[in-house]
Design a protein around this motif. Sequence first.
Motif, PDB file in Angstrom:
ATOM      1  N   LYS A   1     -52.629 -11.941  23.614  1.00  0.00           N
ATOM      2  CA  LYS A   1     -52.206 -13.024  24.462  1.00  0.00           C
ATOM      3  C   LYS A   1     -52.499 -13.000  25.767  1.00  0.00           C
ATOM      4  O   LYS A   1     -53.070 -14.009  26.481  1.00  0.00           O
ATOM      5  CB  LYS A   1     -50.763 -13.159  24.246  1.00  0.00           C
ATOM      6  CG  LYS A   1     -50.067 -14.807  24.939  1.00  0.00           C
ATOM      7  CD  LYS A   1     -48.476 -14.663  24.886  1.00  0.00           C
ATOM      8  CE  LYS A   1     -47.945 -13.981  25.612  1.00  0.00           C
ATOM      9  NZ  LYS A   1     -46.500 -14.289  25.780  1.00  0.00           N
TER      10      LYS A   1
ATOM     11  N   CYS B   1     -56.413 -13.278  26.163  1.00  0.00           N
ATOM     12  CA  CYS B   1     -56.671 -14.814  25.956  1.00  0.00           C
ATOM     13  C   CYS B   1     -56.357 -15.530  27.285  1.00  0.00           C
ATOM     14  O   CYS B   1     -57.303 -16.340  27.649  1.00  0.00           O
ATOM     15  CB  CYS B   1     -56.122 -15.284  24.724  1.00  0.00           C
ATOM     16  SG  CYS B   1     -56.705 -16.881  24.255  1.00  0.00           S
ATOM     17  N   LEU B   2     -55.215 -15.464  27.721  1.00  0.00           N
ATOM     18  CA  LEU B   2     -54.957 -16.223  29.063  1.00  0.00           C
ATOM     19  C   LEU B   2     -55.922 -15.841  30.062  1.00  0.00           C
ATOM     20  O   LEU B   2     -56.286 -16.554  31.133  1.00  0.00           O
ATOM     21  CB  LEU B   2     -53.444 -15.890  29.618  1.00  0.00           C
ATOM     22  CG  LEU B   2     -52.467 -16.483  28.755  1.00  0.00           C
ATOM     23  CD1 LEU B   2     -51.179 -15.956  29.210  1.00  0.00           C
ATOM     24  CD2 LEU B   2     -52.466 -18.280  28.761  1.00  0.00           C
TER      25      LEU B   2
ATOM     26  N   TYR C   1     -55.659 -19.475  21.670  1.00  0.00           N
ATOM     27  CA  TYR C   1     -54.103 -19.271  22.082  1.00  0.00           C
ATOM     28  C   TYR C   1     -53.038 -19.861  21.433  1.00  0.00           C
ATOM     29  O   TYR C   1     -52.185 -19.169  21.065  1.00  0.00           O
ATOM     30  CB  TYR C   1     -54.274 -19.355  23.672  1.00  0.00           C
ATOM     31  CG  TYR C   1     -52.805 -19.286  24.471  1.00  0.00           C
ATOM     32  CD1 TYR C   1     -52.447 -17.558  24.750  1.00  0.00           C
ATOM     33  CD2 TYR C   1     -51.999 -20.011  24.759  1.00  0.00           C
ATOM     34  CE1 TYR C   1     -51.202 -17.616  25.215  1.00  0.00           C
ATOM     35  CE2 TYR C   1     -50.765 -19.853  25.508  1.00  0.00           C
ATOM     36  CZ  TYR C   1     -50.488 -18.345  25.451  1.00  0.00           C
ATOM     37  OH  TYR C   1     -49.188 -18.111  26.147  1.00  0.00           O
TER      38      TYR C   1
ATOM     39  N   SER D   1     -52.834 -18.677  17.769  1.00  0.00           N
ATOM     40  CA  SER D   1     -52.399 -17.217  17.874  1.00  0.00           C
ATOM     41  C   SER D   1     -50.751 -17.262  17.924  1.00  0.00           C
ATOM     42  O   SER D   1     -49.943 -16.574  17.289  1.00  0.00           O
ATOM     43  CB  SER D   1     -52.666 -16.439  18.898  1.00  0.00           C
ATOM     44  OG  SER D   1     -52.273 -16.731  20.096  1.00  0.00           O
TER      45      SER D   1
END
Length: 414
Positions: free
Chosen positions: A13, A16-17, A39, A42
Amino acid sequence: SSHEHKLNFRKSKEACLSYIQDAMLQKQWKRAAEFLTFYVESLEKDYSREPISPSEMIWRIGTEILCHHSHSSVKEFNCFMEQMKTLGVKRYLKVCLEHVFHLLCNGQIDEAYQNLSLAESWRFGEQTAIQDKEMKLIQAYRGLLDYYRWSKQKNILLGHGKCPDGFADLSVEQEMHSCFRKAAVNLKEIIKIPGVWDLFVKCYVDLLEFYGDHNEACQVLNEYAYNSKFPANPNAHVYLYQFLKRQGESKKSLISTLKILHDIVPSHELMIDFNTMLQKSKKRKKRRLGLEVIFAALDYAGWKENVKAWSCLARQVKQIVISEKYLDWIKQEWNSRKDWWPAFHFSRYLAKRNWQENKSLSYEKALVAGILLGKDCKYFKYVSHQGCKAQVKRFRILKKFVNRHNPVYLRISG
């Protein structure tokens, strides 16, 4: 294991951010949208025991991407915002407000009004009280749109004038009064809360003035300008000054209002008006303040080429020099500026540029430069030479004036 899964999920996470942030900073909106999709997916496919709620980041990031993505449309944005409203009741009203702003920016006034009306009727237990500030904003912006509708109806009514049978268009007038009542209620409420409400105050005052309630309008503007609970706001004093001027109030009231504005923003454009009023005063103290005001304004780069400002300063300096009274006023103002004004205002480079672009400006500045820096000042020498060379009479008079009063420069430079 469950612990390992949680750890991997958190790392994925965060990664991805990070990719989303990098894409947004580089304005790669398509790439950012793809990562945001991953995101969200997920989050949906997370099988850990603890439920993961959709983050506010989805709303913030998604809004930013849709505002900049080349293939996004208003329809898609509206659909996205409706989905975001279901993310959680804690952010419902904030999402509604942002949705309304986007609709307004795209000229969808009626849709924005409808969304505000729906948001205003929203209730959700204790959350209604917790989000009281957001609800007040919802009501305030609805009041703003009611004002917009009132203004449209007013213009229609004023445009129509009287019907052939002698009666005004009653339906338009009734609609206008209805919008007035709704706008006035909501606008009046929001401006009671300490804050910066410039647009709301202006609209409310416009409503009051149109219906002749000048006392209420004056009270609102005084409260907005002088209530210590409100943050310092130059515009509050500007609106009060403009209102007092429209009402034909005394010079004393106008000067008092502009004095406070000068203390907050000495570079405000109204300082020309302030200086002019002060110079017309018979009181020495006010004329002294006028000199201080115009010197202070010209300390700012935005005023460097303001002909009116230089004309005000040149006129007052000239009056003082001719009378040979109050030379100490000029000296006091010049002492704190003599180290940096010559390069800032009176260089040879500026003399050439001012002469080419605006001869009126160069004339006013040359007069001030000649008094403050003497006849050998680069700016004065260049402009007076060019003016005499072009056989412009006022430049010859200017040169004689400065040469004749050169001893004043010696007294000022002290």
